[in-house]
Write a protein that holds these residues in place. Sequence first.
Motif, PDB file in Angstrom:
ATOM      1  N   PHE A 176      -4.884  10.055   5.899  1.00  0.00           N
ATOM      2  CA  PHE A 176      -4.119   9.819   4.680  1.00  0.00           C
ATOM      3  C   PHE A 176      -4.821   8.738   3.867  1.00  0.00           C
ATOM      4  CE2 PHE A 176      -1.116  11.589   7.628  1.00  0.00           C
ATOM      5  CZ  PHE A 176      -0.266  12.372   6.852  1.00  0.00           C
ATOM      6  N   LEU A 177      -4.795   8.906   2.558  1.00  0.00           N
ATOM      7  CA  LEU A 177      -5.375   7.919   1.663  1.00  0.00           C
ATOM      8  C   LEU A 177      -4.319   6.868   1.330  1.00  0.00           C
ATOM      9  CD1 LEU A 177      -7.735   7.062  -0.272  1.00  0.00           C
ATOM     10  CD2 LEU A 177      -6.571   8.434  -2.020  1.00  0.00           C
ATOM     11  N   VAL A 178      -4.692   5.612   1.428  1.00  0.00           N
ATOM     12  CA  VAL A 178      -3.777   4.519   1.094  1.00  0.00           C
ATOM     13  C   VAL A 178      -4.375   3.717  -0.050  1.00  0.00           C
ATOM     14  CG1 VAL A 178      -2.733   2.358   1.875  1.00  0.00           C
ATOM     15  CG2 VAL A 178      -2.745   4.352   3.377  1.00  0.00           C
ATOM     16  N   ARG A 179      -3.607   3.554  -1.121  1.00  0.00           N
ATOM     17  CA  ARG A 179      -4.023   2.735  -2.264  1.00  0.00           C
ATOM     18  C   ARG A 179      -3.256   1.421  -2.213  1.00  0.00           C
ATOM     19  NH1 ARG A 179      -3.399   7.945  -4.470  1.00  0.00           N
ATOM     20  NH2 ARG A 179      -5.359   8.845  -5.235  1.00  0.00           N
ATOM     21  N   VAL A 219      -6.267   6.144   6.525  1.00  0.00           N
ATOM     22  CA  VAL A 219      -5.484   5.937   7.746  1.00  0.00           C
ATOM     23  C   VAL A 219      -5.512   7.243   8.532  1.00  0.00           C
ATOM     24  CG1 VAL A 219      -3.164   5.600   8.667  1.00  0.00           C
ATOM     25  CG2 VAL A 219      -3.970   4.156   6.809  1.00  0.00           C
ATOM     26  N   ALA A 220      -5.948   7.186   9.769  1.00  0.00           N
ATOM     27  CA  ALA A 220      -5.999   8.391  10.604  1.00  0.00           C
ATOM     28  C   ALA A 220      -4.587   8.799  11.006  1.00  0.00           C
ATOM     29  CB  ALA A 220      -6.850   8.132  11.848  1.00  0.00           C
ATOM     30  N   ALA A 221      -4.321  10.094  10.970  1.00  0.00           N
ATOM     31  CA  ALA A 221      -2.997  10.593  11.325  1.00  0.00           C
ATOM     32  C   ALA A 221      -2.639  10.209  12.761  1.00  0.00           C
ATOM     33  CB  ALA A 221      -2.947  12.109  11.146  1.00  0.00           C
ATOM     34  N   ARG A 222      -3.618  10.188  13.649  1.00  0.00           N
ATOM     35  CA  ARG A 222      -3.345   9.864  15.051  1.00  0.00           C
ATOM     36  C   ARG A 222      -2.899   8.417  15.238  1.00  0.00           C
ATOM     37  NH1 ARG A 222      -8.921  10.096  14.589  1.00  0.00           N
ATOM     38  NH2 ARG A 222     -10.009   8.112  14.983  1.00  0.00           N
ATOM     39  N   ASP A 223      -3.184   7.560  14.236  1.00  0.00           N
ATOM     40  CA  ASP A 223      -2.791   6.155  14.342  1.00  0.00           C
ATOM     41  C   ASP A 223      -1.360   5.909  13.874  1.00  0.00           C
ATOM     42  OD1 ASP A 223      -5.250   5.419  15.348  1.00  0.00           O
ATOM     43  OD2 ASP A 223      -6.098   4.965  13.372  1.00  0.00           O
ATOM     44  N   GLY A 225       0.828  -1.199   0.000  1.00  0.00           N
ATOM     45  CA  GLY A 225       0.000   0.000   0.000  1.00  0.00           C
ATOM     46  C   GLY A 225       0.862   1.248   0.000  1.00  0.00           C
ATOM     47  N   GLU A 226       0.445   2.252  -0.766  1.00  0.00           N
ATOM     48  CA  GLU A 226       1.178   3.516  -0.837  1.00  0.00           C
ATOM     49  C   GLU A 226       0.265   4.639  -0.389  1.00  0.00           C
ATOM     50  OE1 GLU A 226       3.994   6.013  -3.975  1.00  0.00           O
ATOM     51  OE2 GLU A 226       2.903   4.234  -4.620  1.00  0.00           O
ATOM     52  N   ALA A 227       0.781   5.491   0.489  1.00  0.00           N
ATOM     53  CA  ALA A 227      -0.023   6.570   1.057  1.00  0.00           C
ATOM     54  C   ALA A 227       0.030   7.811   0.180  1.00  0.00           C
ATOM     55  CB  ALA A 227       0.466   6.901   2.465  1.00  0.00           C
ATOM     56  N   HIS A 280       0.216   0.412  13.096  1.00  0.00           N
ATOM     57  CA  HIS A 280      -0.220  -0.905  13.577  1.00  0.00           C
ATOM     58  C   HIS A 280       0.545  -2.049  12.908  1.00  0.00           C
ATOM     59  CE1 HIS A 280      -3.250   1.296  15.656  1.00  0.00           C
ATOM     60  NE2 HIS A 280      -4.034   1.503  14.607  1.00  0.00           N
ATOM     61  N   GLY A 281       1.854  -1.930  12.832  1.00  0.00           N
ATOM     62  CA  GLY A 281       2.672  -2.992  12.263  1.00  0.00           C
ATOM     63  C   GLY A 281       2.743  -2.988  10.753  1.00  0.00           C
ATOM     64  N   ARG A 282       2.066  -2.051  10.105  1.00  0.00           N
ATOM     65  CA  ARG A 282       2.102  -1.942   8.650  1.00  0.00           C
ATOM     66  C   ARG A 282       2.923  -0.723   8.254  1.00  0.00           C
ATOM     67  NH1 ARG A 282      -3.160  -3.053  10.289  1.00  0.00           N
ATOM     68  NH2 ARG A 282      -3.952  -5.093   9.621  1.00  0.00           N
ATOM     69  N   GLU A 283       3.403  -0.731   7.024  1.00  0.00           N
ATOM     70  CA  GLU A 283       4.271   0.341   6.547  1.00  0.00           C
ATOM     71  C   GLU A 283       3.743   0.860   5.217  1.00  0.00           C
ATOM     72  OE1 GLU A 283       8.677   0.425   4.616  1.00  0.00           O
ATOM     73  OE2 GLU A 283       8.517  -0.552   6.575  1.00  0.00           O
ATOM     74  N   TYR A 284       3.449   2.170   5.167  1.00  0.00           N
ATOM     75  CA  TYR A 284       2.911   2.783   3.964  1.00  0.00           C
ATOM     76  C   TYR A 284       3.821   3.922   3.512  1.00  0.00           C
ATOM     77  CZ  TYR A 284      -1.250   0.424   5.799  1.00  0.00           C
ATOM     78  OH  TYR A 284      -2.128  -0.506   6.311  1.00  0.00           O
TER      79      TYR A 284
END
Length: 294
Positions: free
Chosen positions: A193-196, A204-208, A169-171, A224-228
Amino acid sequence: MGTGAAVPTGAAHPVPRPVSRRRPLEIAFWVIDAVVGTVAASLTVHMDHVREGLAYAAWEPWVWEGSSRLMVLLLVPAVVWFTARWPLHFDTWRRHLPLYLLASLAWSLLHVGGMVVLREAAYAMQGLEYDFGDVLRQFGYEYLKDIRSFAGIVLVLHLYRFVLRRLQGEAALLAPPDDGSAPVEPVDRPERFLVRKLGREFLVAARDIEHVQAAGNYANLHVHGREYPLRTTLSELEQRLDPARFTRVHRSWIVNLDAIESIEPLESGDARLLMRGGTQVPCSRRYRDRLRNG
């Protein structure tokens, strides 16, 4: 996107393989490539010499090809760094192309120079002397081969990163509406942020965001363990994140203050931050005051 906010059309999925697990596989790929290339090229040279009736020692093809492949392997990390620092995109390739031509020349000089030193050492162990021939003429010949090898490595790295971004996924930042109306949320201080990912989109909420790590022309958002990856510099992103929640702790890292579990001071004056989820983030001395004030 041309709207003030996007509607999720898919759910987030875990990254196929965390960076810490990908790294050994990436290294193994280049090592295997070097070994297989050395064996294939050495056998080819051996067969060519036998067919043409040329005199040579059985160990020589392995020294010739092995020295070349070993230098390529040693130089791969430099190409990885270079292509991450100055990636080729549709809007940057014209500006970056001269840099790549200069890099190919530097890469060839290092490759040929190291290769010759290794061959001279191998021949000296056999009580012989290695003759590279006319330096300028031979380097020109080697450069014609090296520029193709360099281009091949660059192509592999860009394709790999392209596929990886699609899988994980790319933000992107939410764009203001096309009709000129006011956006649903502030564009200069994004709340989401929008993730495709694989043809689907979600927010994705900025606070997360737990922390952000610089990666060349990208800033990797860790959620949450993911990288965008987000195509921006860390300095540009720092200006858009809420300073009450996010702070710069290193030239390559921004952290969410709410995601810090503990701070470990180091004797050097730096610190080590343990983030929620177990990630350790370095904190430079120059940024420790920011962290205290946050």
